[in-house]
Write an enzyme that holds these catalytic residues in place. Structure first.
Site, PDB file in Angstrom:
ATOM      1  CG  PHE A  16      50.175  49.131 -16.984  1.00  0.00           C
ATOM      2  CD1 PHE A  16      50.707  48.005 -17.607  1.00  0.00           C
ATOM      3  CD2 PHE A  16      48.785  49.224 -16.873  1.00  0.00           C
ATOM      4  CE1 PHE A  16      49.878  46.999 -18.107  1.00  0.00           C
ATOM      5  CE2 PHE A  16      47.949  48.225 -17.375  1.00  0.00           C
ATOM      6  CZ  PHE A  16      48.499  47.117 -17.980  1.00  0.00           C
ATOM      7  CD  GLU A  95      57.637  44.867  -9.439  1.00  0.00           C
ATOM      8  OE1 GLU A  95      57.212  44.274  -8.444  1.00  0.00           O
ATOM      9  OE2 GLU A  95      57.458  44.473 -10.585  1.00  0.00           O
TER      10      GLU A  95
HETATM   11  N1  LIG Z   1      55.743  44.045 -12.991  1.00  0.00           N
HETATM   12  C1  LIG Z   1      54.543  43.239 -12.911  1.00  0.00           C
HETATM   13  C2  LIG Z   1      54.801  42.040 -12.097  1.00  0.00           C
HETATM   14  C3  LIG Z   1      55.152  42.459 -10.737  1.00  0.00           C
HETATM   15  C4  LIG Z   1      55.465  41.316  -9.881  1.00  0.00           C
HETATM   16  O1  LIG Z   1      54.684  40.395  -9.819  1.00  0.00           O
HETATM   17  N2  LIG Z   1      56.609  41.441  -9.257  1.00  0.00           N
HETATM   18  C5  LIG Z   1      56.988  40.510  -8.226  1.00  0.00           C
HETATM   19  C6  LIG Z   1      58.481  40.518  -8.102  1.00  0.00           C
HETATM   20  S1  LIG Z   1      59.146  39.056  -8.703  1.00  0.00           S
HETATM   21  C7  LIG Z   1      56.352  40.989  -6.952  1.00  0.00           C
HETATM   22  O2  LIG Z   1      56.244  42.161  -6.706  1.00  0.00           O
HETATM   23  N3  LIG Z   1      55.954  40.082  -6.132  1.00  0.00           N
HETATM   24  C8  LIG Z   1      55.359  40.455  -4.860  1.00  0.00           C
HETATM   25  C9  LIG Z   1      54.470  39.320  -4.466  1.00  0.00           C
HETATM   26  O3  LIG Z   1      54.627  38.247  -5.070  1.00  0.00           O
HETATM   27  O4  LIG Z   1      53.628  39.483  -3.577  1.00  0.00           O
HETATM   28  C10 LIG Z   1      53.398  44.084 -12.400  1.00  0.00           C
HETATM   29  O5  LIG Z   1      53.358  45.206 -12.862  1.00  0.00           O
HETATM   30  O6  LIG Z   1      52.548  43.675 -11.607  1.00  0.00           O
END
Ligand SMILES: N[C@@H](CCC(=O)N[C@@H](CS)C(=O)NCC(=O)O)C(=O)O
Length: 196
Positions: A16, A95
């Site tokens: 998810f 992640e």
């Molecule tokens: N765990 C959440 C949040 C995931 C998230 O935003 N993780 C960041 C890590 S801090 C990420 O993958 N960022 C990649 C990006 O910003 O493009 C989800 O299921 O979407």
């Protein structure tokens, strides 16, 4: 949980996403469904000093906060067979290693299906995480996002693409937290541009 522990004995797994995963999964999957999980609210209360920020000015990204009265809408992706190990190894780096998120299994309710929920893996950053920033006003969060950038890109992109996903795929959901931060960030951007 380590990736190998998560997939032990499984031939497929639902994952998810509720933040960047909804618009940029970047892993192979068999199919995806829009839907929700219960008992959690999505908040821009997690810091990010890699993808959308740095040590001096961490960005703000979303996590899930337990709240029995709330639901969070997003997308679940089913990974199967050979996709399983590869996808989880990728997500573990993106992640957990880079983002500080831990994993949990939750019930996912696909939209419009009068079916029992399916178990799904979710990445959550808890308040004991060193990158956790916690609550702030929409104006404070919007301003921080308007001024943060990391190795993957600007924090504003992260915010606007999530807002775009919710408007397009979950138009019936009024996510005041998300949309008030979006409005505050865009107001800050207009001030920054006018000041140039
Ligand atoms: N765990 C959440 C949040 C995931 C998230 O935003 N993780 C960041 C890590 S801090 C990420 O993958 N960022 C990649 C990006 O910003 O493009 C989800 O299921 O979407």
């Amino acid at each position: 949980m380590k990736p190998q522990d998560i997939i032990a004995g499984k031939t497929s797994l639902w994952i998810f996403g509720y933040g960047s995963l909804v618009w940029k999964p970047d892993f192979k999957y068999k199919r995806s469904k829009v839907g929700y999980i219960q008992g959690y609210k999505r908040r821009f209360w997690h810091g990010d000093n890699f993808h959308r920020g740095n040590d001096e000015l961490p960005g703000r990204v979303v996590t899930l906060i337990e709240d029995d009265d709330e639901t969070t809408w997003g997308v679940a992706f089913e990974v199967a067979g050979s996709q399983l190990e590869e996808s989880l190894k990728y997500l573990n780096v993106r992640e957990t290693v880079c983002g500080g998120y831990m994993t949990k299994m939750v019930d996912f309710f696909p939209e419009g299906e009068d079916q029992p929920p399916v178990q799904a893996l979710v990445y959550i950053a808890t308040s004991d995480n060193p990158l956790y920033l916690g609550p702030a006003t929409s104006e404070e969060i919007g301003a921080q996002i308007a001024m943060s950038r990391g190795k993957t890109g600007h924090n504003l992109e992260y915010l606007l693409r999530l807002a775009e996903f919710m408007r397009r795929s979950c138009p019936h959901v009024e996510d005041h937290h998300l949309f008030s931060i979006e409005a505050a960030a865009l107001t800050m951007v207009s001030y920054l541009l006018a000041a140039q």
